[in-house]
Design a protein around this motif. Structure first.
Motif, PDB file in Angstrom:
ATOM      1  N   GLY A 213      47.957  42.760  43.021  1.00  0.00           N
ATOM      2  CA  GLY A 213      47.834  41.761  41.895  1.00  0.00           C
ATOM      3  C   GLY A 213      48.177  42.581  40.703  1.00  0.00           C
ATOM      4  O   GLY A 213      48.343  43.899  40.665  1.00  0.00           O
ATOM      5  N   THR A 214      48.359  41.896  39.593  1.00  0.00           N
ATOM      6  CA  THR A 214      49.080  42.617  38.500  1.00  0.00           C
ATOM      7  C   THR A 214      47.957  43.305  37.857  1.00  0.00           C
ATOM      8  O   THR A 214      47.939  44.256  37.137  1.00  0.00           O
ATOM      9  CB  THR A 214      49.239  41.459  37.363  1.00  0.00           C
ATOM     10  N   ASP A 215      46.541  43.365  38.287  1.00  0.00           N
ATOM     11  CA  ASP A 215      45.499  43.982  37.907  1.00  0.00           C
ATOM     12  C   ASP A 215      45.130  45.108  38.653  1.00  0.00           C
ATOM     13  O   ASP A 215      44.114  46.001  38.781  1.00  0.00           O
ATOM     14  CB  ASP A 215      44.243  43.138  37.456  1.00  0.00           C
ATOM     15  N   GLY A 216      45.912  45.068  39.719  1.00  0.00           N
ATOM     16  CA  GLY A 216      45.706  46.330  40.691  1.00  0.00           C
ATOM     17  C   GLY A 216      45.128  45.828  42.060  1.00  0.00           C
ATOM     18  O   GLY A 216      44.895  46.844  42.902  1.00  0.00           O
ATOM     19  N   HIS A 217      44.436  44.720  42.127  1.00  0.00           N
ATOM     20  CA  HIS A 217      43.903  44.234  43.179  1.00  0.00           C
ATOM     21  C   HIS A 217      44.665  44.393  44.368  1.00  0.00           C
ATOM     22  O   HIS A 217      45.712  44.154  44.347  1.00  0.00           O
ATOM     23  CB  HIS A 217      43.076  43.223  43.046  1.00  0.00           C
ATOM     24  N   ILE A 218      44.086  44.777  45.669  1.00  0.00           N
ATOM     25  CA  ILE A 218      44.540  44.388  47.037  1.00  0.00           C
ATOM     26  C   ILE A 218      43.329  43.970  47.683  1.00  0.00           C
ATOM     27  O   ILE A 218      42.470  44.182  47.389  1.00  0.00           O
ATOM     28  CB  ILE A 218      45.073  46.039  47.862  1.00  0.00           C
ATOM     29  N   GLY A 219      43.916  42.762  48.805  1.00  0.00           N
ATOM     30  CA  GLY A 219      42.962  41.664  49.178  1.00  0.00           C
ATOM     31  C   GLY A 219      42.629  41.146  47.801  1.00  0.00           C
ATOM     32  O   GLY A 219      43.372  40.911  47.008  1.00  0.00           O
ATOM     33  N   PHE A 220      41.292  40.791  47.475  1.00  0.00           N
ATOM     34  CA  PHE A 220      40.725  40.270  46.320  1.00  0.00           C
ATOM     35  C   PHE A 220      39.734  41.601  45.780  1.00  0.00           C
ATOM     36  O   PHE A 220      38.896  41.271  45.198  1.00  0.00           O
ATOM     37  CB  PHE A 220      40.064  39.191  46.244  1.00  0.00           C
ATOM     38  N   ASN A 221      40.060  42.875  46.179  1.00  0.00           N
ATOM     39  CA  ASN A 221      39.326  43.836  45.515  1.00  0.00           C
ATOM     40  C   ASN A 221      39.645  44.140  44.308  1.00  0.00           C
ATOM     41  O   ASN A 221      40.645  44.971  43.964  1.00  0.00           O
ATOM     42  CB  ASN A 221      39.378  44.945  46.196  1.00  0.00           C
ATOM     43  N   GLU A 222      38.881  43.393  43.219  1.00  0.00           N
ATOM     44  CA  GLU A 222      39.175  43.576  41.778  1.00  0.00           C
ATOM     45  C   GLU A 222      38.777  44.976  41.388  1.00  0.00           C
ATOM     46  O   GLU A 222      38.103  45.802  41.985  1.00  0.00           O
ATOM     47  CB  GLU A 222      38.433  42.574  41.387  1.00  0.00           C
ATOM     48  N   PRO A 223      39.344  45.273  40.082  1.00  0.00           N
ATOM     49  CA  PRO A 223      38.914  46.746  39.421  1.00  0.00           C
ATOM     50  C   PRO A 223      37.466  46.931  39.385  1.00  0.00           C
ATOM     51  O   PRO A 223      36.671  45.887  39.216  1.00  0.00           O
ATOM     52  CB  PRO A 223      39.481  46.513  38.106  1.00  0.00           C
ATOM     53  N   THR A 224      37.130  48.141  39.920  1.00  0.00           N
ATOM     54  CA  THR A 224      35.743  48.810  40.213  1.00  0.00           C
ATOM     55  C   THR A 224      35.128  48.498  41.469  1.00  0.00           C
ATOM     56  O   THR A 224      34.090  48.752  41.782  1.00  0.00           O
ATOM     57  CB  THR A 224      34.723  48.213  39.094  1.00  0.00           C
ATOM     58  N   SER A 225      36.057  47.951  42.455  1.00  0.00           N
ATOM     59  CA  SER A 225      35.692  47.769  43.820  1.00  0.00           C
ATOM     60  C   SER A 225      35.527  49.205  44.203  1.00  0.00           C
ATOM     61  O   SER A 225      36.320  50.216  43.915  1.00  0.00           O
ATOM     62  CB  SER A 225      36.773  46.936  44.595  1.00  0.00           C
ATOM     63  N   SER A 226      34.325  49.147  45.115  1.00  0.00           N
ATOM     64  CA  SER A 226      34.379  50.586  45.583  1.00  0.00           C
ATOM     65  C   SER A 226      35.155  50.938  46.920  1.00  0.00           C
ATOM     66  O   SER A 226      35.687  50.137  47.704  1.00  0.00           O
ATOM     67  CB  SER A 226      32.664  50.692  46.295  1.00  0.00           C
ATOM     68  N   LEU A 227      35.486  52.126  46.924  1.00  0.00           N
ATOM     69  CA  LEU A 227      36.254  52.814  47.811  1.00  0.00           C
ATOM     70  C   LEU A 227      35.660  52.545  49.421  1.00  0.00           C
ATOM     71  O   LEU A 227      36.591  52.571  50.297  1.00  0.00           O
ATOM     72  CB  LEU A 227      36.457  54.211  47.610  1.00  0.00           C
ATOM     73  N   ALA A 228      34.386  52.395  49.286  1.00  0.00           N
ATOM     74  CA  ALA A 228      33.835  52.352  50.568  1.00  0.00           C
ATOM     75  C   ALA A 228      33.460  50.761  50.962  1.00  0.00           C
ATOM     76  O   ALA A 228      32.872  50.538  51.801  1.00  0.00           O
ATOM     77  CB  ALA A 228      32.353  53.094  50.615  1.00  0.00           C
ATOM     78  N   SER A 229      33.873  49.881  50.209  1.00  0.00           N
ATOM     79  CA  SER A 229      33.354  48.506  50.385  1.00  0.00           C
ATOM     80  C   SER A 229      33.998  47.614  51.536  1.00  0.00           C
ATOM     81  O   SER A 229      35.119  48.269  52.256  1.00  0.00           O
ATOM     82  CB  SER A 229      33.959  47.517  48.952  1.00  0.00           C
ATOM     83  N   ARG A 230      33.304  46.823  51.890  1.00  0.00           N
ATOM     84  CA  ARG A 230      33.698  46.182  53.307  1.00  0.00           C
ATOM     85  C   ARG A 230      33.863  44.635  52.955  1.00  0.00           C
ATOM     86  O   ARG A 230      33.512  44.273  51.882  1.00  0.00           O
ATOM     87  CB  ARG A 230      32.310  46.458  54.241  1.00  0.00           C
ATOM     88  N   THR A 231      34.033  43.903  53.795  1.00  0.00           N
ATOM     89  CA  THR A 231      34.128  42.406  53.796  1.00  0.00           C
ATOM     90  C   THR A 231      33.001  41.937  53.012  1.00  0.00           C
ATOM     91  O   THR A 231      31.874  42.133  53.519  1.00  0.00           O
ATOM     92  CB  THR A 231      34.425  41.844  54.984  1.00  0.00           C
ATOM     93  N   ARG A 232      33.473  41.236  51.982  1.00  0.00           N
ATOM     94  CA  ARG A 232      32.133  40.641  51.269  1.00  0.00           C
ATOM     95  C   ARG A 232      32.648  39.579  50.246  1.00  0.00           C
ATOM     96  O   ARG A 232      33.818  39.536  50.205  1.00  0.00           O
ATOM     97  CB  ARG A 232      31.419  41.900  50.393  1.00  0.00           C
ATOM     98  N   ILE A 233      31.676  38.975  49.561  1.00  0.00           N
ATOM     99  CA  ILE A 233      32.067  38.093  48.545  1.00  0.00           C
ATOM    100  C   ILE A 233      32.382  39.092  47.086  1.00  0.00           C
ATOM    101  O   ILE A 233      31.844  39.903  46.942  1.00  0.00           O
ATOM    102  CB  ILE A 233      31.084  37.099  48.261  1.00  0.00           C
ATOM    103  N   LYS A 234      33.560  38.390  46.587  1.00  0.00           N
ATOM    104  CA  LYS A 234      33.903  39.216  45.225  1.00  0.00           C
ATOM    105  C   LYS A 234      34.068  37.964  44.232  1.00  0.00           C
ATOM    106  O   LYS A 234      34.426  36.804  44.667  1.00  0.00           O
ATOM    107  CB  LYS A 234      35.064  40.039  45.472  1.00  0.00           C
ATOM    108  N   THR A 235      34.139  38.136  42.885  1.00  0.00           N
ATOM    109  CA  THR A 235      34.114  37.300  41.751  1.00  0.00           C
ATOM    110  C   THR A 235      35.669  37.651  41.422  1.00  0.00           C
ATOM    111  O   THR A 235      35.760  38.801  40.839  1.00  0.00           O
ATOM    112  CB  THR A 235      33.163  37.424  40.691  1.00  0.00           C
ATOM    113  N   LEU A 236      36.440  36.633  41.022  1.00  0.00           N
ATOM    114  CA  LEU A 236      37.866  37.227  40.534  1.00  0.00           C
ATOM    115  C   LEU A 236      37.585  37.435  39.147  1.00  0.00           C
ATOM    116  O   LEU A 236      36.852  36.852  38.481  1.00  0.00           O
ATOM    117  CB  LEU A 236      38.726  35.711  40.845  1.00  0.00           C
TER     118      LEU A 236
END
Ligand code: F6R
Length: 256
Positions: A130-153
């Protein structure tokens, strides 16, 4: 990280396609993690043209829009069937995408993670950026330890994706996405980025500090990452000449 810079997206995609071909030849029952969006479209065309055997391959997609049924024209289910799955001999039972319509989202996400584990983990994860650095839809401030979950774009991602929905209003606010922790467990990560629009995000991912403000930078923590770029996407890399030299002088046994 291995940074592979090619003059054009077509050539960078060809490198990525050869990597996947090699994996499927060496391991016919490979588990592939897949991405959607504009970036991997050429890759899927190249893989289809290679006429590989997908009978024993299992796939897990990174993400899906929350609230979109699989048959929605902009759903990632639909994207994958149109652009890859229906053109190869992949078994439907081996295809997995997060369920955008899940009633119990945490349970559905936990089940997705369980299925990845049951399949033996992901051998190779394709990623866009993503242009904001996302991979998957892990937007900025996503945790390094995060698993599959709901995110807000973020508003920026919704703006970037408005082109697929005929305007921003139609873009969902929520998505189900593999986490950074999930992605980092893939044995190999293959990040693709093309075009000047991605140059800042590429530089921050590859040469910036590891920070949750730029989730793709967390790939620096992974032992086996290939980054396939065209020249415009590589334009802000400080060490671009070094990366080019390394790739041009790879020993024969390391080439793909
Ligand atoms: C899509 C995904 C996203 C995209 C990213 C770039 O499954 O995971 O991270 O890879 O938003 O999108 P494009 O390729 O359309 O620029």
């Amino acid at each position: 990280m291995e940074i592979i810079i090619q003059p054009e997206a077509e050539a960078a995609t060809a490198v990525a396609a050869r990597l996947i071909r090699r994996l499927l030849l060496e391991k016919p029952a490979a588990v592939l993690g897949l991405a959607t969006g504009g970036t991997p479209l050429r890759l899927y065309r190249a893989l289809v043209a290679m006429k590989l055997d997908w009978r024993r391959v299992t796939t897990f997609n990174l993400d899906e829009y929350a609230g979109l049924p699989p048959e929605h024209p902009q759903s990632y289910h639909r994207f994958m069937w149109e652009n890859l799955f229906r053109h190869v001999n992949l078994a439907k039972k081996n295809v997995h995408l997060p369920d955008g319509l899940a009633k119990d989202i945490p349970a559905s996400c936990a089940e997705y993670e369980r299925r990845i584990r049951a399949a033996g983990g992901i051998d190779l994860q394709v990623l866009g950026l993503g242009t904001d650095g996302h991979i998957g839809f892990n937007e900025p401030t996503s945790s390094l330890a995060s698993r599959t979950r709901i995110k807000t774009l973020t508003p920026r991602t919704r703006r970037d994706n408005a082109r697929y929905f005929g305007g921003e209003t139609g873009v969902p606010h929520h998505v189900i996405t593999m986490g950074i922790g999930t992605i980092l467990e893939a044995r190999t990560c293959l990040l693709l980025a093309f075009g000047a629009k991605k140059a800042r995000a590429v530089a921050a991912a590859v040469e910036g500090p590891v920070t949750s403000l730029h989730p793709a930078s967390m790939l620096q923590m992974h032992p086996e990452v290939k980054v396939c770029l065209d020249e415009p996407a590589a334009a802000r890399l400080k060490k671009a000449d070094y990366y080019r030299w390394v790739y041009a002088h790879k020993p024969a046994w390391q080439q793909f």
